[in-house]
Design an enzyme around this catalytic site. Structure first.
Site, PDB file in Angstrom:
ATOM      1  CE  LYS A 195      62.877  -7.088  45.091  1.00 27.98           C
ATOM      2  NZ  LYS A 195      62.418  -8.477  45.949  1.00 27.98           N
ATOM      3  CG  HIS A 215      53.793  -8.622  48.933  1.00 26.17           C
ATOM      4  ND1 HIS A 215      54.466  -7.927  47.811  1.00 26.17           N
ATOM      5  CD2 HIS A 215      54.314  -9.433  48.813  1.00 26.17           C
ATOM      6  CE1 HIS A 215      55.394  -8.158  47.264  1.00 26.17           C
ATOM      7  NE2 HIS A 215      55.152  -9.653  47.453  1.00 26.17           N
ATOM      8  NE  ARG A 228      54.179  -9.590  44.041  1.00 26.65           N
ATOM      9  CZ  ARG A 228      54.955  -9.338  42.603  1.00 26.65           C
ATOM     10  NH1 ARG A 228      54.359  -8.477  41.265  1.00 26.65           N
ATOM     11  NH2 ARG A 228      55.543  -9.996  42.241  1.00 26.65           N
TER      12      ARG A 228
END
Length: 321
Positions: free
Chosen positions: A194, A266, A269
């Site tokens: 990102k 996510h 994550r």
């Protein structure tokens, strides 16, 4: 301010180009903006408001859209949208209205869109315990090519803490299979994540084991690391999995495993970060592992660090002897 003769729907392409050129958003952010706006556009169409012009948008329209988001049930997961997710959709809509103002197009002021207040439960991150991770992984049918692929995907997500977009961008040629076979205890890879930031991610011994098994079964020439087994993309001719496909895969196994929360890529994550902190990793190191630009972003894991501090206090402070 001038009234536009074009419906809101016809302004979206110009808006996305504005975000790319003027606001300098990344291609991934542009894709996310488009996806969030698509829900609003579909809502307009379902309400037969596809010809609604910017100056015709009212508070009542916004309220009705908020009610729609609040009641929306995802057909893939049978779950509703969290308040945090509802906020994402509304924030992008606010940016669209701010764009109209910037271009002197008459419309509803962006501050007319109020965001739902987040409860403490909305702010808390969702993660899986090691036991829940094991249960999630165990329900895959590794005798099938899709099951083996799915097991490998989830192993890699939990091992590396990769964002789903980073995972789906991986290619086969980034992995030296013969080297992995000889040195199956560790593997590190430099990726660009990102914001164009480069970081190193690390693959656990177990993740490498499954990656090796998966790659040995691949007999195609597709450069993508993780692929689907349907018709290829018309433009790229690739079978590369998309982030949404991976999200559906994780949701599928979450349901099969009977886990108490609806897990996403996510979530894995978050679970990766939580596992590291629980085992004693420094939060600054976890910031590097996750590729967070600011330590404040990593501090969402205070649920772990706070508990560790309490345990250390109970164990070592002389007043507790």
């Amino acid at each position: 301010m001038q009234k536009s003769s074009k419906p809101i729907i016809k302004h979206i392409l110009d808006f996305l180009e504005f975000c790319e050129v003027e606001k300098g958003l990344t291609q991934k952010s542009i894709e996310n903006y488009k996806r969030f706006l698509d829900k609003f556009l579909n809502w307009l169409k379902n309400k037969k408001l596809q010809n609604l012009k910017p100056h015709e948008l009212t508070d009542k329209h916004i309220w009705d859209y908020r009610v729609y988001l609040s009641r929306y049930i995802d057909p893939r997961t049978s779950s509703s949208l969290s308040r945090r997710t509802q906020n994402y959709y509304l924030v992008v809509l606010r940016v669209l209205l701010a764009y109209f103002a910037d271009k002197d197009i008459e419309s509803l002021p962006s501050d007319k869109i109020k965001l739902p207040k987040l409860r403490d439960s909305d702010k808390a991150i969702k993660f899986l315990t090691v036991e829940q991770i094991e249960k999630l992984l165990s329900v895959t049918d590794i005798k099938t090519k899709t099951g083996l692929r799915d097991r490998t995907i989830m192993e890699v997500l939990f091992s590396t803490g990769l964002r789903v977009s980073e995972l789906t961008s991986l290619n086969q040629d980034q992995f030296n299979l013969s080297w992995i076979k000889k040195n199956a205890k560790s593997y590190e890879l430099s990726i660009t994540g990102k914001g164009g930031r480069t970081r190193t991610v690390y693959f656990s011994q177990r993740a490498l084991y499954w990656l090796n098994k998966y790659l040995q079964k691949r007999i195609d020439n597709d450069k993508a690391l993780f692929i689907h087994y349907h018709s290829p993309d018309k433009e790229t001719k690739s079978h590369r999995l998309t982030p949404r496909s991976v999200a559906r895969i994780v949701a599928k196994y979450t349901k099969m495993a009977g886990l108490p929360i609806s897990a996403t890529p996510h979530t894995l994550r978050h679970s990766f970060a939580t596992d590291l902190l629980t085992r004693g990793a420094d939060i600054r190191a976890v910031q590097e592992f996750l590729g967070h630009k600011n330590i404040v972003t990593t501090q969402v894991y205070t649920h772990v660090t706070n508990k560790r501090l309490r345990d250390l206090y109970d164990k070592f402070h002389s007043g507790n002897k």
